[in-house]
Design an enzyme around this catalytic site. Structure first.
Site, mmCIF file in Angstrom:
data_model
loop_
_atom_site.group_PDB
_atom_site.id
_atom_site.type_symbol
_atom_site.label_atom_id
_atom_site.label_comp_id
_atom_site.label_asym_id
_atom_site.label_seq_id
_atom_site.Cartn_x
_atom_site.Cartn_y
_atom_site.Cartn_z
ATOM 1 N N GLN A 22 40.692 20.098 43.595
ATOM 2 C CA GLN A 22 40.537 21.541 43.763
ATOM 3 C C GLN A 22 39.069 22.048 44.630
ATOM 4 O OE1 GLN A 22 42.819 23.972 42.886
ATOM 5 N NE2 GLN A 22 41.199 25.732 43.505
ATOM 6 N N ASP A 52 48.505 19.322 49.187
ATOM 7 C CA ASP A 52 47.705 20.442 49.780
ATOM 8 C C ASP A 52 47.842 20.388 51.249
ATOM 9 O OD1 ASP A 52 46.645 22.642 48.436
ATOM 10 O OD2 ASP A 52 45.058 21.215 47.420
ATOM 11 N N LYS A 111 48.096 26.467 38.123
ATOM 12 C CA LYS A 111 48.998 25.441 38.903
ATOM 13 C C LYS A 111 49.663 24.613 37.602
ATOM 14 C CE LYS A 111 45.997 25.255 42.869
ATOM 15 N NZ LYS A 111 45.058 24.828 43.729
HETATM 16 N N1 GUN Z 1 40.517 26.200 46.515
HETATM 17 C C1 GUN Z 1 41.053 27.398 46.915
HETATM 18 N N2 GUN Z 1 42.406 27.428 47.159
HETATM 19 C C2 GUN Z 1 42.705 26.218 47.386
HETATM 20 C C3 GUN Z 1 43.796 25.439 47.433
HETATM 21 O O1 GUN Z 1 44.981 25.795 48.024
HETATM 22 N N3 GUN Z 1 43.996 24.072 47.179
HETATM 23 C C4 GUN Z 1 42.702 23.379 46.960
HETATM 24 N N4 GUN Z 1 42.719 22.037 46.547
HETATM 25 N N5 GUN Z 1 41.514 24.084 46.378
HETATM 26 C C5 GUN Z 1 41.678 25.441 46.707
#
Ligand code: GUN
Length: 284
Positions: free
Chosen positions: A95, A118, A51
């Protein structure tokens, strides 16, 4: 069979976002994402690194908050509230997973819906259910972009989703329903799974089990989207689908890696730019 190239499509989307990000900079607006990670989950570390790299590529500023596994709920909520108030930050991402003693639902609903890139805040989930403009969770959104790019029309199609997670399966249901698909969601308690998947025009698998979707579960000329990221004993990454055997039976299939994964990150970038524009009154 068409092999869906998520990597290439994600690259194209990111290049377009870079242009938008540069235009924002010319107006004096610097888009910025804050990422919070709690504890030491090794998969999360890789996701977070990807990211940050994507932000770099697009020109989005990036700020990381790595919290110790002993972090309390109060400290986590305090940090989110601080980031909510910080006007230099346009998007906040917590996350998942986070340590079990913390309440992730409370944390997600503390993130301001305007910064919830998200799409996990109940307000944004509710808007998706009502088919209103919102931040759509990045993996389902990336899959919808794949359908658009490859001219795969969902109207009237039987879509079967494997998995009902809050992050992928559930928002996917509504993304597909909003495009007039007939949607069936299957999960660990589903009976006669094969009878259901055999009727699917489109199968989207998000269960996290290597080689779960076998060739006899798939209809000829179906579309198969593989969201799984499973690490095998030899360290290789593989999806949920028995790719080698399924690929010759279907019209479209996503590889793992290089299918849905890169699209998830591209759509996160998209959501950060959208949040930035919204917060600056440039879009509704
Ligand atoms: N953990 C696994 N996939 C994701 C995601 O798309 N966003 C977040 N915040 N955590 C994750």
């Amino acid at each position: 069979m068409v092999l869906i190239d998520g990597k290439q499509l994600a690259k194209k989307i990111r290049a377009n976002l870079k242009i938008e990000c540069d235009e924002l900079k010319q107006s004096g607006i610097n888009s910025k994402l804050a990422v919070i990670m709690v504890g030491n989950n090794s998969a999360s570390k890789i996701y977070v690194k990807n990211k940050s790299k994507a932000c770099d590529d697009v020109g989005i500023k990036y700020e990381e908050h790595l919290l110790d596994h002993k972090t309390t709920q109060k400290e986590l909520i305090g940090l989110i509230e601080k980031l909510n108030k910080d006007e230099s930050i346009n998007g906040i991402l917590l996350q998942s997973p986070i340590p079990d003693n913390l309440d992730i639902n409370e944390a997600f609903r503390t993130i301001s819906p305007e910064k919830d890139v998200d799409g996990f805040h109940p307000v944004n989930v509710g808007k998706l259910v009502l088919n209103q403009d919102t931040f759509v969770s990045c993996t389902p959104y990336g899959i919808m972009k794949i359908f658009e790019e490859y001219n795969i029309d969902l109207c009237g199609k039987n879509v079967v989703i494997l998995g009902r997670s809050n992050i992928v399966g559930k928002p996917l249901i509504h993304c597909c329903l909003n495009r007039n698909a007939t949607v069936t969601t299957c999960h660990s308690k589903t009976k006669e799974l094969k009878e259901i998947t055999k009727n699917a025009d489109i199968i989207i698998s998000a269960i996290g089990k290597a080689n779960f979707v076998k060739v006899d579960m798939v209809k000829e000329n179906a579309v198969v989207i593989d969201v799984g990221i499973n690490r095998l004993d030899d360290g290789k990454i593989t999806g949920d689908v028995d790719f080698e055997n399924v690929k010759d039976k279907v019209d479209f299939i996503t590889p793992v890696p290089g299918g849905v994964g890169p699209m998830t990150i591209a759509m996160l970038m998209n959501n950060v730019i959208k949040a930035t524009k919204r917060q600056n009154g440039m879009i509704d």
